[in-house]
Scaffold this motif. Structure first.
Motif, PDB file in Angstrom:
ATOM      1  N   LYS A   4      61.549  87.200  31.228  1.00  0.00           N
ATOM      2  CA  LYS A   4      60.446  86.543  31.430  1.00  0.00           C
ATOM      3  C   LYS A   4      58.879  87.481  32.058  1.00  0.00           C
ATOM      4  O   LYS A   4      57.794  88.321  31.713  1.00  0.00           O
ATOM      5  CB  LYS A   4      59.866  85.284  31.293  1.00  0.00           C
ATOM      6  N   MET A   5      59.387  87.640  33.618  1.00  0.00           N
ATOM      7  CA  MET A   5      58.619  87.998  34.353  1.00  0.00           C
ATOM      8  C   MET A   5      58.454  89.336  34.093  1.00  0.00           C
ATOM      9  O   MET A   5      56.917  90.171  34.486  1.00  0.00           O
ATOM     10  CB  MET A   5      59.696  88.731  35.982  1.00  0.00           C
ATOM     11  N   LEU A   6      59.450  90.748  33.379  1.00  0.00           N
ATOM     12  CA  LEU A   6      59.246  91.989  33.395  1.00  0.00           C
ATOM     13  C   LEU A   6      57.951  92.576  32.612  1.00  0.00           C
ATOM     14  O   LEU A   6      57.000  93.192  33.232  1.00  0.00           O
ATOM     15  CB  LEU A   6      60.189  92.668  32.154  1.00  0.00           C
ATOM     16  N   PRO A   7      57.433  91.590  31.384  1.00  0.00           N
ATOM     17  CA  PRO A   7      56.368  92.005  30.627  1.00  0.00           C
ATOM     18  C   PRO A   7      54.807  91.819  31.910  1.00  0.00           C
ATOM     19  O   PRO A   7      54.149  92.788  31.637  1.00  0.00           O
ATOM     20  CB  PRO A   7      55.707  91.079  29.243  1.00  0.00           C
ATOM     21  N   ASN A   8      55.032  90.505  32.861  1.00  0.00           N
ATOM     22  CA  ASN A   8      53.947  90.218  33.023  1.00  0.00           C
ATOM     23  C   ASN A   8      53.166  91.915  33.999  1.00  0.00           C
ATOM     24  O   ASN A   8      52.119  92.263  34.384  1.00  0.00           O
ATOM     25  CB  ASN A   8      53.986  89.272  34.034  1.00  0.00           C
ATOM     26  N   VAL A   9      54.859  92.620  34.971  1.00  0.00           N
ATOM     27  CA  VAL A   9      54.734  93.265  35.743  1.00  0.00           C
ATOM     28  C   VAL A   9      54.668  94.394  35.490  1.00  0.00           C
ATOM     29  O   VAL A   9      53.407  95.357  35.474  1.00  0.00           O
ATOM     30  CB  VAL A   9      56.153  93.685  36.367  1.00  0.00           C
ATOM     31  N   GLN A  10      54.831  94.757  34.018  1.00  0.00           N
ATOM     32  CA  GLN A  10      54.463  95.992  32.907  1.00  0.00           C
ATOM     33  C   GLN A  10      52.642  95.926  32.443  1.00  0.00           C
ATOM     34  O   GLN A  10      51.904  97.002  32.578  1.00  0.00           O
ATOM     35  CB  GLN A  10      54.960  96.058  32.011  1.00  0.00           C
ATOM     36  N   ASN A  11      52.869  94.797  32.201  1.00  0.00           N
ATOM     37  CA  ASN A  11      51.239  95.339  31.678  1.00  0.00           C
ATOM     38  C   ASN A  11      50.205  94.756  32.227  1.00  0.00           C
ATOM     39  O   ASN A  11      48.780  95.203  32.170  1.00  0.00           O
ATOM     40  CB  ASN A  11      50.631  93.749  30.247  1.00  0.00           C
ATOM     41  N   GLU A  12      50.041  93.669  33.650  1.00  0.00           N
ATOM     42  CA  GLU A  12      49.288  93.297  34.230  1.00  0.00           C
ATOM     43  C   GLU A  12      49.432  93.854  35.944  1.00  0.00           C
ATOM     44  O   GLU A  12      49.086  93.344  36.435  1.00  0.00           O
ATOM     45  CB  GLU A  12      49.398  91.514  34.266  1.00  0.00           C
ATOM     46  N   GLY A  13      50.661  94.225  36.243  1.00  0.00           N
ATOM     47  CA  GLY A  13      51.158  94.434  37.624  1.00  0.00           C
ATOM     48  C   GLY A  13      51.047  92.978  38.193  1.00  0.00           C
ATOM     49  O   GLY A  13      51.220  93.402  39.672  1.00  0.00           O
ATOM     50  N   ALA A  71      61.586  88.063  42.577  1.00  0.00           N
ATOM     51  CA  ALA A  71      60.164  88.603  42.237  1.00  0.00           C
ATOM     52  C   ALA A  71      60.096  90.452  43.009  1.00  0.00           C
ATOM     53  O   ALA A  71      59.327  91.120  41.741  1.00  0.00           O
ATOM     54  CB  ALA A  71      59.271  88.269  42.535  1.00  0.00           C
ATOM     55  N   ARG A  72      60.236  90.403  44.019  1.00  0.00           N
ATOM     56  CA  ARG A  72      60.503  91.861  44.819  1.00  0.00           C
ATOM     57  C   ARG A  72      61.252  93.156  44.176  1.00  0.00           C
ATOM     58  O   ARG A  72      60.932  93.899  44.140  1.00  0.00           O
ATOM     59  CB  ARG A  72      60.836  91.793  46.415  1.00  0.00           C
ATOM     60  N   ALA A  73      62.895  92.388  44.089  1.00  0.00           N
ATOM     61  CA  ALA A  73      63.574  92.857  42.929  1.00  0.00           C
ATOM     62  C   ALA A  73      63.262  93.713  42.104  1.00  0.00           C
ATOM     63  O   ALA A  73      63.544  94.279  41.376  1.00  0.00           O
ATOM     64  CB  ALA A  73      65.137  92.395  43.382  1.00  0.00           C
ATOM     65  N   VAL A  74      62.351  92.899  41.357  1.00  0.00           N
ATOM     66  CA  VAL A  74      61.888  92.896  40.077  1.00  0.00           C
ATOM     67  C   VAL A  74      60.984  94.226  40.088  1.00  0.00           C
ATOM     68  O   VAL A  74      60.968  95.222  39.667  1.00  0.00           O
ATOM     69  CB  VAL A  74      61.246  92.097  38.633  1.00  0.00           C
ATOM     70  N   PHE A  75      59.859  94.087  40.837  1.00  0.00           N
ATOM     71  CA  PHE A  75      59.139  95.217  41.614  1.00  0.00           C
ATOM     72  C   PHE A  75      59.596  96.514  41.679  1.00  0.00           C
ATOM     73  O   PHE A  75      59.143  97.631  41.374  1.00  0.00           O
ATOM     74  CB  PHE A  75      57.778  94.679  42.114  1.00  0.00           C
ATOM     75  N   LYS A  76      60.827  96.221  42.748  1.00  0.00           N
ATOM     76  CA  LYS A  76      61.231  97.248  42.774  1.00  0.00           C
ATOM     77  C   LYS A  76      62.052  98.227  41.718  1.00  0.00           C
ATOM     78  O   LYS A  76      62.111  99.659  42.446  1.00  0.00           O
ATOM     79  CB  LYS A  76      62.916  96.938  44.179  1.00  0.00           C
ATOM     80  N   ALA A  77      62.544  97.636  41.170  1.00  0.00           N
ATOM     81  CA  ALA A  77      63.586  98.163  39.943  1.00  0.00           C
ATOM     82  C   ALA A  77      62.477  98.749  39.194  1.00  0.00           C
ATOM     83  O   ALA A  77      62.736  99.855  38.667  1.00  0.00           O
ATOM     84  CB  ALA A  77      63.904  97.018  38.924  1.00  0.00           C
ATOM     85  N   LEU A  78      61.052  98.391  38.945  1.00  0.00           N
ATOM     86  CA  LEU A  78      60.399  99.237  38.443  1.00  0.00           C
ATOM     87  C   LEU A  78      59.428 100.429  39.446  1.00  0.00           C
ATOM     88  O   LEU A  78      58.968 101.137  38.128  1.00  0.00           O
ATOM     89  CB  LEU A  78      59.527  98.394  37.416  1.00  0.00           C
ATOM     90  N   GLU A  82      54.405  96.063  44.951  1.00  0.00           N
ATOM     91  CA  GLU A  82      54.500  94.459  44.793  1.00  0.00           C
ATOM     92  C   GLU A  82      53.183  93.427  44.678  1.00  0.00           C
ATOM     93  O   GLU A  82      52.037  93.544  45.393  1.00  0.00           O
ATOM     94  CB  GLU A  82      55.532  93.988  46.184  1.00  0.00           C
ATOM     95  N   HIS A  83      52.731  92.390  43.638  1.00  0.00           N
ATOM     96  CA  HIS A  83      52.005  91.841  43.920  1.00  0.00           C
ATOM     97  C   HIS A  83      52.522  90.618  43.455  1.00  0.00           C
ATOM     98  O   HIS A  83      52.543  90.270  42.066  1.00  0.00           O
ATOM     99  CB  HIS A  83      50.711  92.339  42.501  1.00  0.00           C
ATOM    100  N   ILE A  84      52.358  89.643  44.301  1.00  0.00           N
ATOM    101  CA  ILE A  84      52.926  88.008  43.566  1.00  0.00           C
ATOM    102  C   ILE A  84      51.372  87.195  43.719  1.00  0.00           C
ATOM    103  O   ILE A  84      50.996  87.287  45.315  1.00  0.00           O
ATOM    104  CB  ILE A  84      53.954  87.803  44.136  1.00  0.00           C
ATOM    105  N   SER A  85      51.366  86.185  42.784  1.00  0.00           N
ATOM    106  CA  SER A  85      50.497  85.347  42.977  1.00  0.00           C
ATOM    107  C   SER A  85      50.914  83.739  42.568  1.00  0.00           C
ATOM    108  O   SER A  85      52.786  83.805  42.037  1.00  0.00           O
ATOM    109  CB  SER A  85      49.311  85.569  42.502  1.00  0.00           C
ATOM    110  N   TYR A  86      50.571  83.101  43.255  1.00  0.00           N
ATOM    111  CA  TYR A  86      50.894  81.456  42.729  1.00  0.00           C
ATOM    112  C   TYR A  86      50.296  80.407  42.441  1.00  0.00           C
ATOM    113  O   TYR A  86      48.815  80.718  42.490  1.00  0.00           O
ATOM    114  CB  TYR A  86      50.906  80.643  43.717  1.00  0.00           C
TER     115      TYR A  86
END
Length: 143
Positions: A4-13, A71-78, A82-86
């Motif tokens: 579920k996290m992956l598309p957000n990183v790929q499309n919105e960062g 989340a950091r591991a997902v950014f690293k894998a891609l 890193e950009h995490i918002s809450y």
């Protein structure tokens, strides 16, 4: 959750996580789960095929991991910045959300020890996320 996290990183960062509903115990994104790679679950489960162990056992890593670490591991894998918002946790979850879960693996490890069996080698968080993201999700493959 990586799926579920992956598309957000790929499309919105960005990856969006719940703000803490217990800020005195957990900072935003520092709520914990016992994340385990499905390959490790399969290996642990198949480990019961070659012996006479029986019973009900927890299957987990036995190590709590924060949502921030995941989340950091997902950014690293891609290879992404890193950009995490809450965001605020929905009201209906606030009284029910588990901020900490971790499998108690004591029974499992004692059972292995009683039969002189080796503990399975498990993927680290970074190894698991990198493998899953790069070799399955990005390639749109299913295991």
């Amino acid at each position: 959750m990586v799926y579920k996290m992956l598309p957000n990183v790929q499309n919105e960062g960005v990856i969006r996580l719940f703000k803490s509903n217990e800020p005195n115990r957990f900072k935003d994104g520092d709520q914990c789960r016992d994340f385990i790679y499905v390959k490790d679950v399969a290996a642990m489960t198949c480990g019961f095929l070659d012996n006479d162990l029986a019973g009900i056992y927890n299957i987990g890593s036995g190590n709590p991991v924060t949502w921030n670490e995941l989340a950091r591991a997902v950014f690293k894998a891609l290879g992404k910045k890193e950009h995490i918002s809450y965001f605020e946790m929905p009201e209906d979850l606030k009284g029910h959300y588990l901020n900490y879960t971790c499998a108690n693996m004591t029974k499992y490890f004692k059972a292995l020890e009683s039969k002189d069996l080796e503990k399975p080698i498990m993927h680290s968080l970074d190894e698991a996320i990198t493998d899953y993201v790069q070799n399955y999700l990005v390639e749109n493959k299913r295991w």
